[in-house]
Design a protein around this motif. Structure first.
Motif, PDB file in Angstrom:
ATOM      1  N   SER A  55       0.848  -1.186   0.000  1.00 22.19           N
ATOM      2  CA  SER A  55       0.000   0.000   0.000  1.00 22.19           C
ATOM      3  C   SER A  55       0.888   1.243   0.000  1.00 22.19           C
ATOM      4  CB  SER A  55      -0.931  -0.002   1.207  1.00 22.19           C
ATOM      5  OG  SER A  55      -0.195  -0.074   2.402  1.00 22.19           O
ATOM      6  N   SER A  56       2.052   1.149   0.648  1.00 24.04           N
ATOM      7  CA  SER A  56       3.029   2.235   0.654  1.00 24.04           C
ATOM      8  C   SER A  56       4.366   1.698   1.159  1.00 24.04           C
ATOM      9  CB  SER A  56       2.560   3.406   1.521  1.00 24.04           C
ATOM     10  OG  SER A  56       2.327   2.971   2.831  1.00 24.04           O
ATOM     11  N   LYS A  73       8.799   8.569   1.111  1.00 22.51           N
ATOM     12  CA  LYS A  73       7.613   7.716   1.142  1.00 22.51           C
ATOM     13  C   LYS A  73       7.120   7.576  -0.280  1.00 22.51           C
ATOM     14  CE  LYS A  73       2.900   7.302   1.646  1.00 22.51           C
ATOM     15  NZ  LYS A  73       2.272   7.124   0.347  1.00 22.51           N
ATOM     16  N   ARG A  74       6.705   6.373  -0.648  1.00 22.28           N
ATOM     17  CA  ARG A  74       6.115   6.169  -1.971  1.00 22.28           C
ATOM     18  C   ARG A  74       4.908   5.262  -1.856  1.00 22.28           C
ATOM     19  NH1 ARG A  74       8.457   1.389  -4.092  1.00 22.28           N
ATOM     20  NH2 ARG A  74      10.138   0.720  -2.752  1.00 22.28           N
ATOM     21  N   GLY A  76       0.562   4.992  -3.172  1.00 21.99           N
ATOM     22  CA  GLY A  76      -0.606   5.859  -3.196  1.00 21.99           C
ATOM     23  C   GLY A  76      -1.310   6.042  -1.873  1.00 21.99           C
ATOM     24  N   ALA A  77      -1.200   5.085  -0.971  1.00 24.26           N
ATOM     25  CA  ALA A  77      -1.936   5.163   0.294  1.00 24.26           C
ATOM     26  C   ALA A  77      -1.246   6.110   1.269  1.00 24.26           C
ATOM     27  CB  ALA A  77      -2.047   3.781   0.925  1.00 24.26           C
ATOM     28  N   GLY A  78      -2.048   6.869   1.995  1.00 23.46           N
ATOM     29  CA  GLY A  78      -1.515   7.735   3.034  1.00 23.46           C
ATOM     30  C   GLY A  78      -1.134   6.923   4.263  1.00 23.46           C
ATOM     31  N   LEU A  79      -0.316   7.510   5.115  1.00 28.07           N
ATOM     32  CA  LEU A  79       0.097   6.846   6.350  1.00 28.07           C
ATOM     33  C   LEU A  79      -0.196   7.752   7.536  1.00 28.07           C
ATOM     34  CD1 LEU A  79       3.581   5.390   5.340  1.00 28.07           C
ATOM     35  CD2 LEU A  79       1.488   4.107   5.754  1.00 28.07           C
ATOM     36  N   ASP A  80      -0.731   7.160   8.580  1.00 29.79           N
ATOM     37  CA  ASP A  80      -0.955   7.874   9.830  1.00 29.79           C
ATOM     38  C   ASP A  80       0.411   8.192  10.441  1.00 29.79           C
ATOM     39  OD1 ASP A  80      -1.445   7.585  13.017  1.00 29.79           O
ATOM     40  OD2 ASP A  80      -3.242   8.361  11.989  1.00 29.79           O
ATOM     41  N   ILE A  84       4.078   5.968  10.679  1.00 26.51           N
ATOM     42  CA  ILE A  84       5.394   6.413  10.204  1.00 26.51           C
ATOM     43  C   ILE A  84       6.422   6.326  11.336  1.00 26.51           C
ATOM     44  CG2 ILE A  84       6.728   8.388   9.356  1.00 26.51           C
ATOM     45  CD1 ILE A  84       4.224   9.205   7.775  1.00 26.51           C
TER      46      ILE A  84
END
Length: 116
Positions: A55-56, A73-74, A76-80, A84
Motif C-alpha cells: 500500500s506504501s 515515502k512512496r 498511493g496510500a496515506g500513512l498515519d 510512520i
C-alpha cells in the motif's frame, strides 16, 4: 565546459593495480532501510513480488548514531503519523543490525587481506 563524446561501442581504458588503492572511510555513510507496508505488516527490503502487494513504502536513511539523514515515502496510500513513527523505529533497529553486519564483513575482509 565541453567534454569529448565517446562512441557508443567504445570501452574506456582503465588501469587497475592490485598494489595501489585508497581505503574509503565509511564511518560517516548512512545506510538506507526500506520498509514496505503490506496489509498491517512491514517488510524490510521487500522483493519486487512483495512490493507489488504494497500500500506504501518508506525508505529511511540512518547514520551510525541512529539519526535520520533522510526519509522518502512512496505508494498511493496515506500513512498515519503513528505508523510512520513505528516504521522509523523498525528501520532504526534494522539499520543497527545492518551496520554491525557490514562492520564485521569489512573487518573479516581486512583480516583476510593482511594474511596474504
Amino acid at each position: 565546459m565541453l567534454l569529448p563524446m565517446s562512441l557508443p561501442n567504445e570501452q574506456p581504458e582503465v588501469d587497475i593495480s592490485d598494489e595501489e588503492f585508497l581505503q574509503f572511510d565509511t564511518s560517516g555513510v548512512p545506510v538506507i532501510v526500506t520498509l514496505t507496508k503490506v496489509g498491517r505488516h512491514y517488510i524490510v527490503d521487500a522483493t519486487s513480488e512483495e512490493e507489488s502487494q504494497m500500500s506504501s513504502a518508506v525508505s529511511v536513511s540512518i547514520n551510525r548514531q541512529g539519526r535520520i539523514c533522510g526519509l522518502t515515502k512512496r505508494g498511493g496510500a496515506g500513512l498515519d503519523p503513528s505508523v510512520i513513527l513505528d516504521m522509523i523505529s523498525v528501520a532504526k533497529h534494522a539499520s543497527e543490525q545492518l551496520i554491525n553486519k557490514l562492520d564485521s564483513e569489512i573487518a573479516a575482509a581486512e583480516a583476510c587481506e593482511e594474511e596474504q
